[in-house]
Each structure stands twice: as C-alpha cells, then as structure tokens.
Design an enzyme around this catalytic site. Structure first.
Site, PDB file in Angstrom:
ATOM      1  N   PHE A 132       0.862  -1.302  -0.032  1.00  0.00           N
ATOM      2  CA  PHE A 132       0.115   0.023  -0.162  1.00  0.00           C
ATOM      3  C   PHE A 132       0.844   1.228   0.171  1.00  0.00           C
ATOM      4  CE2 PHE A 132      -2.830   3.063   2.130  1.00  0.00           C
ATOM      5  CZ  PHE A 132      -4.117   3.039   1.471  1.00  0.00           C
ATOM      6  N   GLY A 133       1.061   1.922  -1.254  1.00  0.00           N
ATOM      7  CA  GLY A 133       1.880   3.059  -1.329  1.00  0.00           C
ATOM      8  C   GLY A 133       1.171   4.446  -1.078  1.00  0.00           C
ATOM      9  N   GLU A 370       0.390   4.791  10.764  1.00  0.00           N
ATOM     10  CA  GLU A 370      -1.016   4.639  10.755  1.00  0.00           C
ATOM     11  C   GLU A 370      -1.441   5.988  11.546  1.00  0.00           C
ATOM     12  OE1 GLU A 370      -1.799   2.824   8.663  1.00  0.00           O
ATOM     13  OE2 GLU A 370      -0.944   1.060   8.931  1.00  0.00           O
TER      14      GLU A 370
END
Length: 391
Positions: A132-133, A370
């Site tokens: 996930f970039g 996150e």
C-alpha cells in the site's frame, strides 16, 4: 496465579467462536513463528512469501472482508487474531494488516469487479502479496501534499514519484499506489494497481532498521510508469479513500499493540517469579509488584476498550475518532509497559533471549505509523472542541 485476562474476566466477554479462533491463531503462532522470531529479528529478515500461504490457510488474510475467498469474520475476531500475531512480533501483524486491511480493503472498496476477481482470491490465499503506497519521503502525517503524480496520456496513465516505509513492498505482486491526478479542474487523489515488474517500477528493500526488523520494508519508485486505463481503482476519489483504509489498519493496531504488551508482561512475571535477588524471588518485592500491578491495570483497561471498539465496529457504529482513541491508548500504553518490563529484567532485558526490548523497538514504529500519537491527539481534540488544529 492469574493472568490479566483472568483478572479482568476478558474471556467472559467473548463468544465460543472468538475464543476458538483466537486459540487457533495462538497455536499457529507458537508453533510456526515464535521459535524463529528472535533469529529473524536479529538477521533483519522475514520469510513473507513462505509464511503468507500458511496465514492464508488459516483465513487470516483479509479475514474481515466478505466474498472472493475471504473469510468474512467479525471485526472483533480480526482484532483478536491481530493480538495473537503481534504477541509474537509487530512485524508479523504488520504483514497481515498491510495485506488485508490496506491492500485488499482498497481493492474490495474501490476496485472494479475485474480487479476483485483477479486479485482478492489470490491475496486471501497468500499466493499473491500486496502493498500500500501512500507515505512519501517528505509526507507522512500530511499525505494530501504527496508529490506522486499520475497524468493521462491518451487512454493510459503515466505515474511518477516515490513512496517510502512500505511494508511488503519488495516482495509484493501488486502495489496499491495513491497519486495526485487532474480531475474536475483540481488535484484529486486516486488509487492505482501497479503489478510487480511493470517497466519503470522498482521496489528496493530498506535496511539498517532498528525497529520492525522481522518485516520487509521497501521504497517504491515510479519513473514514467505507464499503466493502462483499467489500472485505476474506479471508485477511489479523494484522500478519504486511502484514509478509510488506514482506519481499518488502525483498528488492528488497537488490539495488536496490546498483544506485544501482554507478551512482555507474561515474560516479565515469569522472570520475576524465578529470579532471586537477596535470597528471595524478585516478584516478592513490593516495588516489583507495584510495577506489575500498574502494567496489568493498563493492559486490562486497554483490552476492555479494544473489545468495546470491536463490538461497535461489528454493529457498524464505530467512528474514526473512536478508533483514534484506541490506537493512541494501545500504542502509548504498550510501549510504556515494554519499557517498564525491561527495568525488571535488568541487563537480561536487552537480549533477544527475552522479548521485551524487541517489542519495545517495534512499538516505536507502531506508535508512529498509521498516524502518529500527536495526530491522534489532534483528531480527539478536534472531536472534543470542533476546532481544527492541524494547520
């Protein structure tokens, strides 16, 4: 002698199915991962391609998603699985989280039916890995300022830019990449699927890490990467799309970080019960018991909050700021517990013979990714005051 779960009667709040799945994940982790994790951490490696199919067999990859070979389990069950995986190492939970909560969730939410049919069954089985970039070298907490661009060229897209700190990046079969595009007279963030091996796309692995060493971390570089029109995730539109995926990943951290804290506490209690200092066990000293009691209290409170958030999520009622509260609490208390445990173990605590400093090092990353602790404080502050302090 009681465990923290017994002290807070945690199991009484779980269903039979939740306890059974939690037990199955714990058994797998104990047999397959725990015997090797210290060596993987020391070597700075993780056999993701080898472990992923085994995780897929257990139904742990994209386990909260429905259809396309995914297990369709509850959010709470997914959280409990994350707790058992991170009790071994944050790197293991990170791999599962990036695969399921980020890459697979992005395809599930924003991909075409063809995307879902092509990728999700393979990823759920662990035969294919995703990454996930979103984060860039200069833009972590402020992803809306990303420099990665996708421009139209005929019916194709041409992608240029770079991403950093990408878990699974160098071993992934497909990268979900977020880029600024021109749309409706303004810049709009859209998602693209970039298969490994696409000309102009490279993913060198990052080394010299002192945290999450048992995890594959890479850069993603895009140099005039030409993508067909159908590489676009058609239902992605705006920064809210990747942020929704991040909220899914944060939920796993709410449970996962507490698994690392629990593992530290278990190892420390056992050490204190058997280590003799001045002719009696370390556990028999008041100062030691005060430390253990305080850590158990914070761990128990964190587990109760995590379960509450899981129940809210299963009812479709959880709000992003509530997940922020859980992520902030779990990571902050987990790293404090790991550090306090190290003080009880003394010099033994700095070795890989015990898990506490390994967990503490990992939690330095978990505290940051996150959404940093400061970002989540501002999320909560905005919810409490209705005033935006981000800018």
């Amino acid at each position: 002698m009681q465990t923290v779960e017994e002290l807070f009667a945690i199991d009484s709040l779980l269903t039979d199915d939740e306890r059974e799945i939690r037990g199955a994940v714990a058994a797998f982790a104990a047999a397959r991962l725990r015997p090797h994790i210290a060596d993987w951490f020391e070597a700075g490696t993780f056999p993701a391609r080898e472990i992923a199919p085994e995780l897929g067999e257990l139904g742990l990859l994209g386990m909260h998603l429905k259809g396309y070979g995914c297990a369709g389990m509850s959010a709470t069950t997914y959280g409990l699985a994350c707790q058992e995986l991170e009790a071994v190492d944050s790197g293991v939970r990170s791999m599962v989280s990036v695969q399921g909560s980020l890459a697979m969730t992005a395809i599930h939410l924003y991909g075409s039916e063809e995307h879902k049919q092509q990728w999700l069954p393979e990823m759920a089985s662990g035969r294919a890995l995703g990454c996930f970039g979103l984060t860039e070298p200069d833009f972590g907490s402020n992803p809306g300022s990303m420099r990665t661009r996708a421009k139209r060229d005929g019916t194709d897209w041409v992608l240029n830019g770079s991403k950093m700190w990408i878990t699974n990046g160098s071993v992934a079969d497909v990268a979900v990449v977020w880029a600024q595009t021109e749309g409706e007279g303004r810049q709009v963030v859209r998602g693209f699927l970039v298969p490994a091996g696409t000309p102009g796309f490279t993913a060198p692995e990052m080394h010299r890490k002192l945290s999450l060493r048992a995890s594959v971390t890479a850069e993603l570089n895009f140099d005039d990467v030409r993508l067909p029109a159908d590489a676009l995730l058609p239902h992605s539109r705006g920064l809210s799309s990747p942020l929704a995926c991040l909220s899914e990943a944060r939920f796993g951290i709410v449970f996962g970080a507490l698994g690392a804290a629990r593992d530290c506490l278990i190892a420390t209690i056992e050490y204190a019960r058997t280590r003799e200092v001045f002719d009696k066990p370390l556990a028999a000293y008041q100062l030691t018991q005060a430390k253990l009691a305080d850590m158990a209290l914070e761990l128990g409170k964190g587990q109760l909050l995590a379960l509450h958030l899981g129940r809210l999520k299963d009812r479709g009622e959880v709000r992003p700021e509530q997940i922020s509260a859980g992520k902030l609490n779990s990571t902050r208390e987990a790293i404090a517990i790991a550090r306090e445990c190290r003080t009880i173990l003394g010099a033994n605590g700095i070795t890989l013979d015990y898990p506490v400093l390994r967990h503490a090092n990992n939690l330095e990353s978990v505290l940051t990714y996150e959404g940093t602790a400061e970002v989540h404080q501002l999320v909560l502050g905005r919810a409490l005051t209705d005033a935006n302090a981000f800018r």
